[in-house]
Motif scaffolding. Structure first.
Motif, PDB file in Angstrom:
ATOM      1  N   UNK A  57      17.276  -0.391   7.774  1.00  0.00           N
ATOM      2  CA  UNK A  57      16.076  -1.027   7.213  1.00  0.00           C
ATOM      3  C   UNK A  57      15.100   0.031   6.707  1.00  0.00           C
ATOM      4  N   UNK A  58      14.929   1.106   7.455  1.00  0.00           N
ATOM      5  CA  UNK A  58      14.045   2.182   6.969  1.00  0.00           C
ATOM      6  C   UNK A  58      14.585   2.774   5.668  1.00  0.00           C
ATOM      7  N   UNK A  59      15.908   2.946   5.575  1.00  0.00           N
ATOM      8  CA  UNK A  59      16.522   3.473   4.346  1.00  0.00           C
ATOM      9  C   UNK A  59      16.267   2.531   3.173  1.00  0.00           C
ATOM     10  N   UNK A  60      16.435   1.214   3.403  1.00  0.00           N
ATOM     11  CA  UNK A  60      16.168   0.246   2.346  1.00  0.00           C
ATOM     12  C   UNK A  60      14.714   0.337   1.881  1.00  0.00           C
ATOM     13  N   UNK A  61      13.784   0.348   2.825  1.00  0.00           N
ATOM     14  CA  UNK A  61      12.366   0.398   2.471  1.00  0.00           C
ATOM     15  C   UNK A  61      12.012   1.689   1.750  1.00  0.00           C
ATOM     16  N   UNK A  62      12.579   2.804   2.179  1.00  0.00           N
ATOM     17  CA  UNK A  62      12.348   4.077   1.482  1.00  0.00           C
ATOM     18  C   UNK A  62      12.858   4.011   0.044  1.00  0.00           C
ATOM     19  N   UNK A  63      14.060   3.457  -0.128  1.00  0.00           N
ATOM     20  CA  UNK A  63      14.628   3.321  -1.478  1.00  0.00           C
ATOM     21  C   UNK A  63      13.771   2.403  -2.343  1.00  0.00           C
ATOM     22  N   UNK A  64      13.362   1.273  -1.771  1.00  0.00           N
ATOM     23  CA  UNK A  64      12.533   0.321  -2.507  1.00  0.00           C
ATOM     24  C   UNK A  64      11.239   0.975  -2.967  1.00  0.00           C
ATOM     25  N   UNK A  65      10.544   1.620  -2.032  1.00  0.00           N
ATOM     26  CA  UNK A  65       9.232   2.168  -2.349  1.00  0.00           C
ATOM     27  C   UNK A  65       9.301   3.445  -3.176  1.00  0.00           C
ATOM     28  N   UNK A  95       0.815  -1.223   0.000  1.00  0.00           N
ATOM     29  CA  UNK A  95       0.000   0.000   0.000  1.00  0.00           C
ATOM     30  C   UNK A  95       0.846   1.269   0.000  1.00  0.00           C
ATOM     31  N   UNK A  96       2.179   1.107  -0.041  1.00  0.00           N
ATOM     32  CA  UNK A  96       3.102   2.244  -0.086  1.00  0.00           C
ATOM     33  C   UNK A  96       2.886   3.178   1.104  1.00  0.00           C
ATOM     34  N   UNK A  97       2.692   2.600   2.262  1.00  0.00           N
ATOM     35  CA  UNK A  97       2.456   3.360   3.494  1.00  0.00           C
ATOM     36  C   UNK A  97       3.787   3.512   4.227  1.00  0.00           C
ATOM     37  N   UNK A  98       4.610   4.428   3.725  1.00  0.00           N
ATOM     38  CA  UNK A  98       5.971   4.541   4.229  1.00  0.00           C
ATOM     39  C   UNK A  98       6.048   4.982   5.689  1.00  0.00           C
ATOM     40  N   UNK A  99       5.203   5.899   6.108  1.00  0.00           N
ATOM     41  CA  UNK A  99       5.245   6.346   7.499  1.00  0.00           C
ATOM     42  C   UNK A  99       4.850   5.225   8.446  1.00  0.00           C
ATOM     43  N   UNK A 100       3.773   4.529   8.143  1.00  0.00           N
ATOM     44  CA  UNK A 100       3.336   3.410   8.990  1.00  0.00           C
ATOM     45  C   UNK A 100       4.385   2.298   8.992  1.00  0.00           C
ATOM     46  N   UNK A 101       5.035   2.095   7.865  1.00  0.00           N
ATOM     47  CA  UNK A 101       6.081   1.081   7.766  1.00  0.00           C
ATOM     48  C   UNK A 101       7.274   1.456   8.654  1.00  0.00           C
ATOM     49  N   UNK A 102       7.660   2.729   8.631  1.00  0.00           N
ATOM     50  CA  UNK A 102       8.753   3.202   9.483  1.00  0.00           C
ATOM     51  C   UNK A 102       8.401   3.015  10.963  1.00  0.00           C
ATOM     52  N   UNK A 103       7.160   3.281  11.317  1.00  0.00           N
ATOM     53  CA  UNK A 103       6.717   3.096  12.702  1.00  0.00           C
ATOM     54  C   UNK A 103       6.743   1.617  13.089  1.00  0.00           C
TER      55      UNK A 103
END
Length: 144
Positions: free
Chosen positions: A59-67, A21-29
């Motif tokens: 991990x947050x950096x990886x997910x941000x880059x991925x998304x 769902x590309x929910x980057x803030x919730x994913x970071x939390x």
């Protein structure tokens, strides 16, 4: 299956849902709350990126880059709990480049290792049989 094992599977499902769902803030939390401070994450394309990502910031950096680069969809999902500390996910991962629109698909397996109810390690495999073997070996090592 123990309550903590069920919770581990539910956590992995929630994380994958947030990615789709590309929910980057919730994913970071979620990472801040449920990842071990010294988490290690090895993505499928570790050779093309920084290798193993270390800590929650990594991990947050990886997910941000991925998304920021891809739209991610998971298909043919299968979750397996092996013991109390290992979750294996087998799936087809569909990626679509956000800028290029180029689509690619791969069958992958991801092994999640938990420590004290936190994600301690994750590794994505491009070969599902290899992921199954790794998860089973890790689970049997943990049970020994």
């Amino acid at each position: 299956m123990s309550a903590s094992a069920v919770a581990n599977v539910e956590l992995v499902e929630a994380m994958m849902d947030l990615i789709e769902r590309d929910e980057q803030q919730a994913l970071a939390e979620l990472v801040d709350e449920h990842a071990h401070p010294e988490i290690e994450w090895m993505p499928l394309i570790e050779a093309a990126v920084e290798g193993v990502y270390q800590g929650r910031d990594g991990v947050r950096r990886f997910l941000d880059d991925l998304l920021s680069s891809f739209e991610v969809r998971y298909r043919e999902l299968e979750f397996r709990q092996l013991g109390d500390r290992v979750v294996l996910v087998l799936c087809r991962m569909d990626l679509r480049g956000r800028e290029s629109g180029v689509e690619t698909s791969t069958h992958a397996g991801t092994v999640y290792e938990f420590e004290n109810h936190l994600i301690r390690r994750g590794r994505v495999y491009g070969d599902q049989a290899e992921a199954v073997s790794a998860a089973e070996a890790l689970a049997s090592d943990r049970d020994a």
